[in-house]
Design a protein around this motif. Sequence first.
Motif, PDB file in Angstrom:
ATOM      1  N   TYR B  63       0.815  -1.215   0.000  1.00  0.00           N
ATOM      2  CA  TYR B  63       0.000   0.000   0.000  1.00  0.00           C
ATOM      3  C   TYR B  63       0.852   1.270   0.000  1.00  0.00           C
ATOM      4  O   TYR B  63       2.043   1.263   0.313  1.00  0.00           O
ATOM      5  N   LYS B  65       0.555   5.222   1.546  1.00  0.00           N
ATOM      6  CA  LYS B  65      -0.222   6.105   2.399  1.00  0.00           C
ATOM      7  C   LYS B  65       0.330   7.517   2.311  1.00  0.00           C
ATOM      8  O   LYS B  65       1.538   7.724   2.403  1.00  0.00           O
ATOM      9  N   ALA B  70      -5.209   6.679   2.409  1.00  0.00           N
ATOM     10  CA  ALA B  70      -5.068   5.968   1.136  1.00  0.00           C
ATOM     11  C   ALA B  70      -4.961   6.987   0.003  1.00  0.00           C
ATOM     12  O   ALA B  70      -5.484   8.102   0.123  1.00  0.00           O
TER      13      ALA B  70
END
Lengths: 496, 265
Positions: B63, B65, B70
């Motif tokens: 991911y 950030k 997000a």
Amino acid sequence: MKLGLENFHFAGGFSVISKILLGGVFTLLLPQVLSAEQIRGPESIEFFDRAMRFFEMRDHSVRVVALGSVLIGISCGMMGSYVVTRKLSLFGDTLSHAVLPGIAIGFLWAESKDNLALLLGASFAGFLGVACISLLKKFTKISQDSALGIVLSGFYAVGICMLTRIQKMDFGNQSGLDTYLFGQVSALSTNDLIGVCASLVLITLFITLNYKELLISGFDPEYARSVRLPADILQYLLWALLAFCVITSLQVVGVILASALLIIPAASASLLAKRMSSYLCIAASLGAISGLVGAFLSFLGERLPTGPLIVLTASFLFLLILVFRPHHGILVCWVKSRLQSHRIAMENTLKAIYQVIERHNFSETSIRMEELMQRRNLGSGECMKEVNRLSRSGFATASLDPHSPSGLPPEKRVSLTPKGWEYACRIVRNHRLWELYLTNEARYAPDHVHEDAEKIEHVLGEETIRELERILSNPRRDPHGKLIPSLVDIERGWLG
Amino acid sequence: MNNPHKPLEIHDLTVSYQRKPVLYGIDLEIEEGSLVGVIGPNGAGKSTLVKTIMNMVKPNGGYVKIFGRAPKAGISRIGYVPQRETVDWDFPVTVMDVVLMGRYGHLGWLRKIGETDRRIACECLEQVHMLPYANRQIGNLSGGQQQRVFLARALAQESSLYLMDEPFAGVDAVTEKTIVSILKEMRDRGKTLVIVHHDLASAREYFDHLLLLNMRKVAYGKTEEVFKPDLLQKTYGGRLSILSDMASKSAGVRVIEKEAYFTEK
């Protein structure tokens, strides 16, 4: 879906060819349609009568016609601005061709020229066309322009076949469906006008509400996404409005040339405008003018197809702008280059006179015309023309030599005025300074510098000259050992 | 300024195009107020990294950030400067229009550009020395000037994290110096900047942190700790054998640059 039309020319050619081919087929199949489009005999009295009728706008029908074509011109101009700046020109063309089968279906459904049915049919076909393009793009390797070409001609062919069938039906002959092919402004009804108004209102509303969003997403789609602007939704809305705009303008412009009213006024605006707001205004006004003039001409020639006339007007306006626009127009450029070549010729003649005087060690103030001819490598007529031009500008005077041998015709001589002398010195100075700069600073061989200096001497500005002098520390001799006339020499007015 | 979250946090990020991994298992944490250069050979995934952060490419794993959020939500806090070639420079907009686009994030739909926005845009143009060109159409600018307009737009965004894709590509020496000094000044004001850069020679001088990237993260850290021959060798593989010389001779680099500048003139 990104619509970059790099191979536009190919696709454009393709669409033109398909148009010609289909046009040929169409001519064979539909002779009765074409005959219906022709003028019903040249009646000159009626000509003025009709012109008057148009301008006085007393008739209800004339008002509808004029208003309708102006409004269509405006909405097409505005939509066209977005189509052209986003490089979607061929997309508009495809859309307009793709709606033809929809019109035929709408007609079959209602069994008459019912506006709503036609509009629904056309919208359906238009969106089907767009869907086909998207699917082709997604599932095949076919490029955007080919996909557009396939959909454009495929849908159009289906439309033509269906229309031909309809023409042969009982209720088909009086339908006036043929007006959708080439456009017929006189067939515009009040109901059509309502549709046109609605589309203009929608377009204006959409553009005013989303002006800055459209600007950002059109200019820089990646950035638009980065500021969380719904670029895709805007794009789809734009397509939907484009379809609506095209469909409502079909009655006036016709399927085949509908995209021209989108593209040509906007392309003309792109030659003039440097901001989107002025772009929109120019495109809308050009569209309005084209629409009005086209409608007027069509009205004069009674049932002459309106589409081609509107397109002709728009193209003519485009040409006018191309030629007469300020700064980069063909006319301005031509005049500029003429003036420049005159100046260069004049400067070369001045330089030649200086060089001849220099060859005589500055002992004489005037030179024989023959020497100048040799130096400039010109015939006597042309040389005389050059000298005349110089004397008109007050740089030189031509005279007859009083001391020429008796019995022979007196020789022509040329001398420079103080103003001309100063100018000539400056040009020679430019030339020689540049030569010296090339040899000393840029390490050119001395026999390589002359040609370059021949061009540069005419464009060196005063500032560059000062800088060259500084770099070369006020030189007196050029690489070939000749004297570089200094500022003091020029002011004193004489050398040697 | 007391933000508990890091401006940019990447964990085990994997991105692939048609099953071919372009980025593989990238971990990265960037501290606030750093000026980071992303360097690596062609095809190392530099642009993909940018696109992933900007939510234009979906990752296969891991991911990203942005200030703890997000990408979808966090990207509004990023000032993004795309590559110059991605834009149609014949588009009918003036320099001022482009810089005002930077204010869009502060406005939103249906809100008009106000006096404050104009003033900020003017200040930003002044900073990149482009105010005299405010009413020019963007097509009439040189490559370096266009890049400076892009930078002014980014400044007008007043973001806290900036992401720039090759801002030095195809610009002249003067513009490069201007851009670098502005970037450093932005960092001094506490902004975080991540810059994709292609020129190894100047990377050491321009950035205080470097990310060496070649599909994997080779190294990330302070420039003086990372700009080491062995790490660079690892990043560029065997492709640049002169690299080891480069690192030791980087004092000589400035001289070479100056010469190049003068012959250009």
